[in-house]
Design an enzyme around this catalytic site. Sequence first.
Site, PDB file in Angstrom:
ATOM      1  N   HIS A   1     -22.470 -21.378  -6.911  1.00  0.00           N
ATOM      2  CA  HIS A   1     -22.140 -22.808  -6.926  1.00  0.00           C
ATOM      3  C   HIS A   1     -21.360 -23.154  -5.663  1.00  0.00           C
ATOM      4  CE1 HIS A   1     -18.457 -20.834  -8.233  1.00  0.00           C
ATOM      5  NE2 HIS A   1     -17.862 -21.836  -7.628  1.00  0.00           N
TER       6      HIS A   1
ATOM      7  N   HIS B   1     -19.145 -23.942   0.774  1.00  0.00           N
ATOM      8  CA  HIS B   1     -19.659 -22.571   0.855  1.00  0.00           C
ATOM      9  C   HIS B   1     -20.040 -22.074  -0.525  1.00  0.00           C
ATOM     10  CE1 HIS B   1     -15.459 -21.909  -0.274  1.00  0.00           C
ATOM     11  NE2 HIS B   1     -15.838 -20.733  -0.760  1.00  0.00           N
TER      12      HIS B   1
HETATM   13  P1  2AM Z   1     -14.432 -18.949  -3.665  1.00  0.00           P
HETATM   14  O1  2AM Z   1     -15.888 -19.075  -4.034  1.00  0.00           O
HETATM   15  O2  2AM Z   1     -14.183 -19.259  -2.241  1.00  0.00           O
HETATM   16  O3  2AM Z   1     -13.839 -17.670  -4.150  1.00  0.00           O
HETATM   17  C1  2AM Z   1     -14.076 -20.501  -9.221  1.00  0.00           C
HETATM   18  O4  2AM Z   1     -13.159 -19.458  -9.178  1.00  0.00           O
HETATM   19  C2  2AM Z   1     -14.231 -21.124  -7.854  1.00  0.00           C
HETATM   20  O5  2AM Z   1     -12.991 -21.689  -7.435  1.00  0.00           O
HETATM   21  C3  2AM Z   1     -14.647 -20.136  -6.795  1.00  0.00           C
HETATM   22  O6  2AM Z   1     -15.813 -20.623  -6.166  1.00  0.00           O
HETATM   23  C4  2AM Z   1     -13.480 -20.047  -5.851  1.00  0.00           C
HETATM   24  O7  2AM Z   1     -13.759 -20.127  -4.493  1.00  0.00           O
HETATM   25  C5  2AM Z   1     -12.697 -21.290  -6.114  1.00  0.00           C
HETATM   26  N1  2AM Z   1     -11.279 -21.039  -5.855  1.00  0.00           N
HETATM   27  C6  2AM Z   1     -10.522 -21.651  -4.928  1.00  0.00           C
HETATM   28  N2  2AM Z   1      -9.267 -21.233  -4.976  1.00  0.00           N
HETATM   29  C7  2AM Z   1      -9.211 -20.281  -5.936  1.00  0.00           C
HETATM   30  C8  2AM Z   1      -8.179 -19.448  -6.442  1.00  0.00           C
HETATM   31  N3  2AM Z   1      -6.913 -19.530  -5.987  1.00  0.00           N
HETATM   32  N4  2AM Z   1      -8.474 -18.580  -7.407  1.00  0.00           N
HETATM   33  C9  2AM Z   1      -9.745 -18.497  -7.873  1.00  0.00           C
HETATM   34  N5  2AM Z   1     -10.757 -19.261  -7.453  1.00  0.00           N
HETATM   35  C10 2AM Z   1     -10.502 -20.150  -6.498  1.00  0.00           C
END
Ligand code: 2AM
Length: 182
Positions: free
Chosen positions: A40, A127
């Site tokens: 996603h 991303h």
């Molecule tokens: P990421 O894909 O760059 O890891 C669910 O966890 C979504 O929220 C993920 O896509 C994640 O991004 C994002 N996310 C952003 N900040 C986060 C955090 N502190 N902890 C976990 N997920 C985070």
Amino acid sequence: MRLFFCVELPPPVRAELARLAARLRPRVRGAKWVEEENLHLTLRFLGEVGEDLLPGLQKLGEAAAGEAAPFELVLDRLGAFPSPSRARVLWAGTAGDAAPFVALAARLEEGVQRLGLPPEEKTAHPHVTLARLRIPGDLASLLGTTALTPLPVGLDALTLMESELRPEGPRYTPLARWPFRR
Ligand code: 2AM
């Protein structure tokens, strides 16, 4: 509950990214790969929030989606956070126009702050996380030598997603979806 706003990806796009991930897998050590169904684009991670915030978040999601128009992103590059040589996250993103995505993220940011959540320090960057590395790795050569066939993705709705963390990996459940209708 642990929540985030995101844009879900159409199944054929997830399938294409899963094929890409399968190709990359032998070249990345010690990584946890995101399940195909979980791929996603995060707009705003909310973290643990009280259930009392749900009505406000639902109102915000509906309003923000109503003000947004459907848009396209072309996934055409691989990247890594925080940097290619010390990668913790391997992602597919865009070298092209991300303005509608960034504008929607900014709208949500303003809304969640009005609901009392602390500001997000990181700037929104569209991303799709493909893999998370347990130990930071050097992916500079992988990123430098892997060309992506540009993958256009039509995005037409905002989702408020719940994330339950389980030992076998997160389970995502959409709590609400609002079409972009401007
Ligand atoms: P990421 O894909 O760059 O890891 C669910 O966890 C979504 O929220 C993920 O896509 C994640 O991004 C994002 N996310 C952003 N900040 C986060 C955090 N502190 N902890 C976990 N997920 C985070």
